[in-house]
Structures are given as structure tokens and as C-alpha cells.
Design an enzyme around this catalytic site. Structure first.
Site, PDB file in Angstrom:
ATOM      1  N   ASP A 224       0.819  -1.216   0.000  1.00  0.00           N
ATOM      2  CA  ASP A 224       0.000   0.000   0.000  1.00  0.00           C
ATOM      3  C   ASP A 224       0.852   1.265   0.000  1.00  0.00           C
ATOM      4  O   ASP A 224       2.067   1.205   0.181  1.00  0.00           O
ATOM      5  CB  ASP A 224      -0.957  -0.003   1.213  1.00  0.00           C
ATOM      6  CG  ASP A 224      -0.259  -0.362   2.527  1.00  0.00           C
ATOM      7  OD1 ASP A 224       0.985  -0.336   2.567  1.00  0.00           O
ATOM      8  OD2 ASP A 224      -0.957  -0.657   3.501  1.00  0.00           O
TER       9      ASP A 224
ATOM     10  N   ASN B  67      -7.558  -2.109  14.318  1.00  0.00           N
ATOM     11  CA  ASN B  67      -8.927  -2.484  13.961  1.00  0.00           C
ATOM     12  C   ASN B  67      -8.967  -3.756  13.103  1.00  0.00           C
ATOM     13  O   ASN B  67      -9.986  -4.073  12.514  1.00  0.00           O
ATOM     14  CB  ASN B  67      -9.633  -1.324  13.238  1.00  0.00           C
ATOM     15  CG  ASN B  67      -8.939  -0.938  11.935  1.00  0.00           C
ATOM     16  OD1 ASN B  67      -8.032  -1.635  11.477  1.00  0.00           O
ATOM     17  ND2 ASN B  67      -9.347   0.161  11.334  1.00  0.00           N
TER      18      ASN B  67
ATOM     19  N   HIS C 150      -7.173  -4.373  10.387  1.00  0.00           N
ATOM     20  CA  HIS C 150      -6.949  -4.246   8.941  1.00  0.00           C
ATOM     21  C   HIS C 150      -5.625  -4.878   8.527  1.00  0.00           C
ATOM     22  O   HIS C 150      -4.690  -4.990   9.325  1.00  0.00           O
ATOM     23  CB  HIS C 150      -7.067  -2.788   8.461  1.00  0.00           C
ATOM     24  CG  HIS C 150      -5.959  -1.877   8.835  1.00  0.00           C
ATOM     25  ND1 HIS C 150      -6.136  -0.522   9.045  1.00  0.00           N
ATOM     26  CD2 HIS C 150      -4.639  -2.086   9.031  1.00  0.00           C
ATOM     27  CE1 HIS C 150      -4.991   0.035   9.336  1.00  0.00           C
ATOM     28  NE2 HIS C 150      -4.068  -0.893   9.333  1.00  0.00           N
TER      29      HIS C 150
ATOM     30  N   GLU D 115      -9.623  -1.470   5.416  1.00  0.00           N
ATOM     31  CA  GLU D 115     -10.320  -1.078   6.635  1.00  0.00           C
ATOM     32  C   GLU D 115     -11.550  -1.952   6.856  1.00  0.00           C
ATOM     33  O   GLU D 115     -12.008  -2.640   5.936  1.00  0.00           O
ATOM     34  CB  GLU D 115     -10.731   0.398   6.517  1.00  0.00           C
ATOM     35  CG  GLU D 115      -9.552   1.355   6.389  1.00  0.00           C
ATOM     36  CD  GLU D 115      -8.776   1.551   7.689  1.00  0.00           C
ATOM     37  OE1 GLU D 115      -8.593   0.580   8.442  1.00  0.00           O
ATOM     38  OE2 GLU D 115      -8.324   2.686   7.947  1.00  0.00           O
TER      39      GLU D 115
HETATM   40  C1  GLP Z   1      -0.612   0.678   8.446  1.00  0.00           C
HETATM   41  C2  GLP Z   1      -0.231  -0.216   7.268  1.00  0.00           C
HETATM   42  C3  GLP Z   1      -0.392  -1.676   7.627  1.00  0.00           C
HETATM   43  C4  GLP Z   1       0.272  -1.952   8.971  1.00  0.00           C
HETATM   44  C5  GLP Z   1      -0.411  -1.137  10.044  1.00  0.00           C
HETATM   45  C6  GLP Z   1       0.154  -1.389  11.432  1.00  0.00           C
HETATM   46  O1  GLP Z   1      -1.982   0.876   8.518  1.00  0.00           O
HETATM   47  N1  GLP Z   1      -1.002   0.037   6.119  1.00  0.00           N
HETATM   48  O2  GLP Z   1       0.193  -2.463   6.595  1.00  0.00           O
HETATM   49  O3  GLP Z   1       0.171  -3.332   9.261  1.00  0.00           O
HETATM   50  O4  GLP Z   1      -0.200   0.216   9.715  1.00  0.00           O
HETATM   51  O5  GLP Z   1       1.285  -0.602  11.641  1.00  0.00           O
HETATM   52  P1  GLP Z   1       2.299  -0.767  12.830  1.00  0.00           P
HETATM   53  O6  GLP Z   1       3.126  -1.964  12.487  1.00  0.00           O
HETATM   54  O7  GLP Z   1       3.089   0.492  12.835  1.00  0.00           O
HETATM   55  O8  GLP Z   1       1.490  -0.983  14.052  1.00  0.00           O
END
Ligand code: GLP
Length: 264
Positions: free
Chosen positions: A67, A137, A139, A144
Site C-alpha cells: 500500500d 482495527n 486491517h 479497513e
Molecule cells: C498501516 C499499514 C499496515 C500496517 C499497520 C500497522 O496501517 N497500512 O500495513 O500493518 O499500519 O502498523 P504498525 O506496524 O506500525 O502498528
């Protein structure tokens, strides 16, 4: 789903790197699906260390990132493009033309762009190993809650919660993007193998719902239950809401004994 319980976030990173390195050694032309966020940072550090020690060659590998924020140019320090280059690609020997990260610089024609990203994945032969983190959440990527479980790469509107969670990566007062280009859940499920990482107490509820809850578009990661080859690597803090921890430990011991290839 194979659930691997590790004590610390550091061990999660090492285990994840061991699995990615194993995939690349077994098939130097492997197609990797890569993720951003704080969770996989330890994995990237370890992969860089293995590469510097002369133990890991990425020259034939291909990558597709999950993404990217909409509206951020590749050179923007908050873009996932920048994250991937500064934390990983600039320290290893990937061929630049084999690195794919969705562009956040798009202003229109999103569908055509997203279809071309899907086509590029197909042209590369599909993703061999997809690495994921998980949002609070539930995702995966930026899928989402209530994303279709069959969704493909597309423009996605971010929830308030996700925007707030990602604020930590932006300078104070900066505007946080409200949309992103993300692989869909259907895109992710097409990968031959999936490894998802979670660390920290803030992920415990999402992890429990993803592994032990019903399959639901309210928790995108629960869709991984539909995939036959998923490994979930979690630290103590992120695992405390799971009800079957003892069983997962036994499964792991018996997997090591009878089918160790599942852990390679
Ligand atoms: C973002 C990314 C996800 C990632 C999530 C959690 O939303 N799009 O791919 O898994 O953050 O991030 P973190 O690892 O910083 O908690």
C-alpha cells in the site's frame, strides 16, 4: 493457520527474517509481498544484517508493496516508498526494476492504475510470500473494516482510528492522508504463502479476533482463516487475548517434529 508465539518483538523480527530469508534461498527469484509500519522494522534490520554478512542475495527477487498513502510523492519522508528505501532497499541488492510500490502521486484514473498493479503481480507469476502487519482495527494493508473479502487493489478511505494511529510517523501538525492505494483482501489471499506479524498490547484484541473470531469483513485479517498456508508470528503482549495458547505451542512442537518444512 500456524501460530508462532515468541516472547519479544525482537524475536518476532528474527523469526520473520528467518522465514523470508528461507524463501529467498529456496527460490532466489521469489516474489515477495512487503509491508510497512513499525512492526516489520526488526525483520528488515535482520534481513539487512544477513545480506551484509554475505548470507542473502536479493538480486533476482521481486517485490510488491501492499500500500501507499494517496497524495504523497515518493520522496516524501512519510511515504511508504521512502520508508521501504530507507529501511530496506537502499541496504540490500534488489534490482530497482524489480521493486514495485503503489504510487501515491496519482490524481485520477485510480481504477486503471490499480488494475495495472494487479496485472504486474500476475505478470511476475504471483506473490510467493506475503508479509503483513495488522492494524488495531484488524486491517491488513489498508483494508479497513467492511472491506470486501474479495477486494482487489484499489483506492481506500482510511478510518479516523487508522489516521490517528499513523500520526506517529508524521511531523507534529502535519496533515495525515485520508486515503491510500492498497492491495485488496482478494489480492492478498492469492499469495501462495502469507506471514503476518503482530507485536504489542494494542494489537491483542485484533489478533484474537483474526485468529479465533468468526470470518468477517469487520475484521479484515480474519479472512486469512480462508488461506491454507498462513503463519502468524506474535509476541507475548499481542497474544494475551488468545484462548488457545497452549494448543498453539503444542502444534508448533509437533510441527517441528513431523512437518518441519512448514516452518522453513
Ligand atoms: C498501516 C499499514 C499496515 C500496517 C499497520 C500497522 O496501517 N497500512 O500495513 O500493518 O499500519 O502498523 P504498525 O506496524 O506500525 O502498528
Amino acid at each position: 493457520m500456524l501460530v508462532v508465539l515468541k516472547e519479544t518483538a525482537g524475536e518476532v523480527g528474527q523469526e520473520a527474517a528467518r522465514i523470508v530469508a528461507g524463501a529467498v534461498r529456496a527460490n532466489p527469484s521469489a516474489v515477495l509481498g512487503l509491508a510497512t509500519g513499525s512492526t516489520p522494522l526488526g525483520m528488515y534490520e535482520e534481513l539487512v544484517a544477513l545480506h551484509h554478512a554475505g548470507n542473502l542475495d536479493f538480486s533476482k527477487a521481486t517485490s510488491f508493496n501492499l500500500d501507499e498513502y494517496l497524495g504523497l510523492a515518493p520522496a516524501d519522508p512519510q511515504s511508504f516508498q521512502y520508508f521501504m528505501h530507507s529501511n530496506f532497499f537502499s541496504h540490500v541488492n534488489f534490482s530497482p526494476e524489480k521493486i514495485h510500490i503503489p504510487s501515491g502521486a496519482m490524481r485520477k484514473d485510480f481504477s486503471a492504475y490499480c488494475e495495472s498493479y494487479e496485472q504486474a503481480i500476475k505478470d511476475a507469476g504471483g506473490i510467493d510470500l506475503q508479509v503483513l502487519g495488522i492494524g488495531r482495527n484488524g486491517h491488513i494493508g489498508f483494508n479497513e473494516p467492511n472491506s470486501s473479502l474479495a477486494s482487489r487493489t484499489r483506492l481506500k478511505e482510511l478510518t479516523r482510528e487508522t489516521i490517528e494511529d499513523n500520526r506517529k510517523f508524521f511531523p507534529q501538525g502535519a496533515e495525515i492522508p485520508e486515503c491510500a492505494i492498497t492491495m485488496g483482501i482478494g489480492t492478498i489471499l492469492d499469495a501462495r504463502r502469507i506471514m503476518i506479524l503482530a507485536t504489542g498490547k494494542s494489537k491483542a484484541a485484533a489478533v484474537a479476533k483474526a485468529i479465533e473470531g468468526p470470518i468477517s469483513s469487520s475484521v479484515s485479517a480474519s479472512a486469512l482463516q480462508l488461506h491454507p498456508d498462513v503463519i502468524f508470528v506474535i509476541d507475548d503482549d499481542a497474544s494475551y487475548a488468545l484462548t488457545q495458547r497452549d494448543y498453539y505451542r503444542r502444534v508448533l512442537e509437533l510441527t517441528k517434529k513431523y512437518t518441519p518444512e512448514k516452518l522453513s
